[in-house]
Design a protein around this motif. Structure first.
Motif, PDB file in Angstrom:
ATOM      1  N   ILE A  84       0.845  -1.200   0.000  1.00 31.09           N
ATOM      2  CA  ILE A  84       0.000   0.000   0.000  1.00 31.09           C
ATOM      3  C   ILE A  84       0.877   1.246   0.000  1.00 31.09           C
ATOM      4  O   ILE A  84       1.742   1.410   0.853  1.00 31.09           O
ATOM      5  N   LYS A  85       0.635   2.128  -0.959  1.00 34.75           N
ATOM      6  CA  LYS A  85       1.357   3.396  -1.028  1.00 34.75           C
ATOM      7  C   LYS A  85       0.720   4.381  -0.053  1.00 34.75           C
ATOM      8  O   LYS A  85      -0.499   4.390   0.131  1.00 34.75           O
ATOM      9  N   ILE A  86       1.554   5.221   0.544  1.00 38.07           N
ATOM     10  CA  ILE A  86       1.098   6.191   1.538  1.00 38.07           C
ATOM     11  C   ILE A  86       1.278   7.593   0.960  1.00 38.07           C
ATOM     12  O   ILE A  86       2.387   7.975   0.588  1.00 38.07           O
ATOM     13  N   TYR A  87       0.160   8.342   0.893  1.00 39.62           N
ATOM     14  CA  TYR A  87       0.189   9.700   0.355  1.00 39.62           C
ATOM     15  C   TYR A  87      -0.143  10.700   1.450  1.00 39.62           C
ATOM     16  O   TYR A  87      -0.921  10.421   2.348  1.00 39.62           O
ATOM     17  N   LYS A  88       0.455  11.903   1.348  1.00 42.26           N
ATOM     18  CA  LYS A  88       0.257  12.953   2.334  1.00 42.26           C
ATOM     19  C   LYS A  88      -1.040  13.695   2.075  1.00 42.26           C
ATOM     20  O   LYS A  88      -1.274  14.210   0.985  1.00 42.26           O
ATOM     21  N   ALA A  89      -1.874  13.759   3.120  1.00 47.89           N
ATOM     22  CA  ALA A  89      -3.152  14.464   3.031  1.00 47.89           C
ATOM     23  C   ALA A  89      -2.941  15.967   3.133  1.00 47.89           C
ATOM     24  O   ALA A  89      -1.944  16.451   3.673  1.00 47.89           O
ATOM     25  N   SER A  90      -3.920  16.700   2.621  1.00 49.53           N
ATOM     26  CA  SER A  90      -4.029  18.145   2.786  1.00 49.53           C
ATOM     27  C   SER A  90      -5.372  18.408   3.453  1.00 49.53           C
ATOM     28  O   SER A  90      -6.292  17.595   3.319  1.00 49.53           O
ATOM     29  N   PRO A  91      -5.519  19.526   4.168  1.00 49.80           N
ATOM     30  CA  PRO A  91      -6.816  19.817   4.800  1.00 49.80           C
ATOM     31  C   PRO A  91      -7.942  19.816   3.765  1.00 49.80           C
ATOM     32  O   PRO A  91      -7.768  20.278   2.646  1.00 49.80           O
ATOM     33  N   GLY A  92      -9.072  19.279   4.172  1.00 45.90           N
ATOM     34  CA  GLY A  92     -10.241  19.235   3.297  1.00 45.90           C
ATOM     35  C   GLY A  92     -11.064  17.987   3.584  1.00 45.90           C
ATOM     36  O   GLY A  92     -10.871  17.306   4.587  1.00 45.90           O
ATOM     37  N   THR A  93     -11.966  17.694   2.686  1.00 47.95           N
ATOM     38  CA  THR A  93     -12.854  16.546   2.840  1.00 47.95           C
ATOM     39  C   THR A  93     -12.237  15.301   2.221  1.00 47.95           C
ATOM     40  O   THR A  93     -11.250  15.379   1.471  1.00 47.95           O
ATOM     41  N   VAL A  94     -12.864  14.176   2.494  1.00 43.59           N
ATOM     42  CA  VAL A  94     -12.450  12.919   1.881  1.00 43.59           C
ATOM     43  C   VAL A  94     -12.550  13.043   0.361  1.00 43.59           C
ATOM     44  O   VAL A  94     -11.637  12.648  -0.367  1.00 43.59           O
ATOM     45  N   SER A  95     -13.629  13.617  -0.117  1.00 40.21           N
ATOM     46  CA  SER A  95     -13.811  13.813  -1.556  1.00 40.21           C
ATOM     47  C   SER A  95     -12.699  14.679  -2.141  1.00 40.21           C
ATOM     48  O   SER A  95     -12.150  14.377  -3.208  1.00 40.21           O
ATOM     49  N   ASP A  96     -12.337  15.761  -1.424  1.00 36.18           N
ATOM     50  CA  ASP A  96     -11.233  16.621  -1.878  1.00 36.18           C
ATOM     51  C   ASP A  96      -9.948  15.811  -2.008  1.00 36.18           C
ATOM     52  O   ASP A  96      -9.208  15.951  -2.990  1.00 36.18           O
ATOM     53  N   PHE A 101      -5.797  13.218  -5.359  1.00 33.19           N
ATOM     54  CA  PHE A 101      -5.080  12.008  -5.761  1.00 33.19           C
ATOM     55  C   PHE A 101      -5.254  11.774  -7.261  1.00 33.19           C
ATOM     56  O   PHE A 101      -4.280  11.551  -7.977  1.00 33.19           O
ATOM     57  N   ILE A 102      -6.497  11.835  -7.730  1.00 32.96           N
ATOM     58  CA  ILE A 102      -6.786  11.615  -9.148  1.00 32.96           C
ATOM     59  C   ILE A 102      -6.039  12.626 -10.008  1.00 32.96           C
ATOM     60  O   ILE A 102      -5.529  12.287 -11.079  1.00 32.96           O
ATOM     61  N   SER A 103      -5.943  13.866  -9.539  1.00 30.96           N
ATOM     62  CA  SER A 103      -5.248  14.927 -10.279  1.00 30.96           C
ATOM     63  C   SER A 103      -3.736  14.775 -10.250  1.00 30.96           C
ATOM     64  O   SER A 103      -3.031  15.493 -10.961  1.00 30.96           O
ATOM     65  N   GLY A 104      -3.239  13.880  -9.396  1.00 34.48           N
ATOM     66  CA  GLY A 104      -1.806  13.641  -9.328  1.00 34.48           C
ATOM     67  C   GLY A 104      -1.027  14.668  -8.531  1.00 34.48           C
ATOM     68  O   GLY A 104       0.192  14.767  -8.673  1.00 34.48           O
ATOM     69  N   ILE A 105      -1.714  15.442  -7.675  1.00 36.36           N
ATOM     70  CA  ILE A 105      -0.995  16.485  -6.939  1.00 36.36           C
ATOM     71  C   ILE A 105      -0.580  16.063  -5.527  1.00 36.36           C
ATOM     72  O   ILE A 105       0.149  16.801  -4.871  1.00 36.36           O
ATOM     73  N   LEU A 106      -1.009  14.899  -5.086  1.00 38.52           N
ATOM     74  CA  LEU A 106      -0.575  14.436  -3.763  1.00 38.52           C
ATOM     75  C   LEU A 106       0.808  13.810  -3.862  1.00 38.52           C
ATOM     76  O   LEU A 106       1.110  13.088  -4.807  1.00 38.52           O
ATOM     77  N   GLU A 107       1.614  14.089  -2.854  1.00 36.88           N
ATOM     78  CA  GLU A 107       2.949  13.506  -2.792  1.00 36.88           C
ATOM     79  C   GLU A 107       2.930  12.300  -1.864  1.00 36.88           C
ATOM     80  O   GLU A 107       2.105  12.227  -0.947  1.00 36.88           O
ATOM     81  N   GLU A 108       3.861  11.389  -2.091  1.00 33.75           N
ATOM     82  CA  GLU A 108       3.986  10.276  -1.159  1.00 33.75           C
ATOM     83  C   GLU A 108       4.449  10.821   0.178  1.00 33.75           C
ATOM     84  O   GLU A 108       5.234  11.772   0.242  1.00 33.75           O
ATOM     85  N   LEU A 109       3.949  10.234   1.252  1.00 32.37           N
ATOM     86  CA  LEU A 109       4.334  10.629   2.603  1.00 32.37           C
ATOM     87  C   LEU A 109       5.685  10.003   2.909  1.00 32.37           C
ATOM     88  O   LEU A 109       5.811   8.782   2.952  1.00 32.37           O
ATOM     89  N   THR A 110       6.679  10.844   3.072  1.00 32.34           N
ATOM     90  CA  THR A 110       8.025  10.347   3.360  1.00 32.34           C
ATOM     91  C   THR A 110       8.460  10.668   4.788  1.00 32.34           C
ATOM     92  O   THR A 110       9.428  10.119   5.278  1.00 32.34           O
ATOM     93  N   ASP A 111       7.734  11.571   5.444  1.00 30.53           N
ATOM     94  CA  ASP A 111       8.066  11.970   6.814  1.00 30.53           C
ATOM     95  C   ASP A 111       7.351  11.035   7.787  1.00 30.53           C
ATOM     96  O   ASP A 111       6.348  11.387   8.392  1.00 30.53           O
ATOM     97  N   ILE A 112       7.872   9.823   7.900  1.00 36.07           N
ATOM     98  CA  ILE A 112       7.291   8.816   8.783  1.00 36.07           C
ATOM     99  C   ILE A 112       7.904   9.019  10.174  1.00 36.07           C
ATOM    100  O   ILE A 112       9.125   9.039  10.321  1.00 36.07           O
ATOM    101  N   HIS A 113       7.043   9.160  11.191  1.00 45.15           N
ATOM    102  CA  HIS A 113       7.569   9.409  12.540  1.00 45.15           C
ATOM    103  C   HIS A 113       7.743   8.102  13.301  1.00 45.15           C
ATOM    104  O   HIS A 113       7.256   7.051  12.888  1.00 45.15           O
TER     105      HIS A 113
END
Length: 122
Positions: A84-96, A101-113
């Protein structure tokens, strides 16, 4: 493709939850038709290991990716082992989040704590 998103509610218009392991609900969205199903997070109230248990539930759900604000190392290990790939969320709704994601503007989450380990978050 199916994407899991921690949610503050049970609809596509619910805000994305800031927490991964302690979210009450994940929404699993099929991006081809925006159909979705609710995954109740049984790990939300666990004493410890919530992130790992939540990650395993996401693997078991058949998700291909997850969109989240943050993720602990142990949970990330489970997700990555499940393919499973992990992408970084931005504030907004699930639909947003799905549209980003569909638009390709989300980056993979690399800052794993390191994780919270019994400190009330995951």
């Amino acid at each position: 493709m199916k994407i899991a998103i921690p949610s503050e509610g049970k609809s596509l218009e619910s805000p994305v939850n800031q927490s991964f392991g302690r979210t009450e609900t994940f929404i699993l969205v099929d991006v081809k038709d925006m159909s979705y199903k609710i995954i109740d997070n049984a790990a939300a109230s666990e004493q410890g290991g919530a992130g790992i248990k939540a990650a395993q539930a996401i693997v078991d759900s058949g998700a291909d990716a997850i969109i989240t604000f943050r993720c602990g190392q142990n949970a990330a290990d489970v997700l990555q082992a499940g393919g499973i790939k992990i992408y970084k969320a931005s504030p907004g709704t699930v639909s947003d989040a799905v549209q980003m994601f569909i638009s390709g503007i989300l980056e993979e989450l690399t800052d794993i704590h390191a994780g919270y380990h019994n400190h009330g978050g995951a």
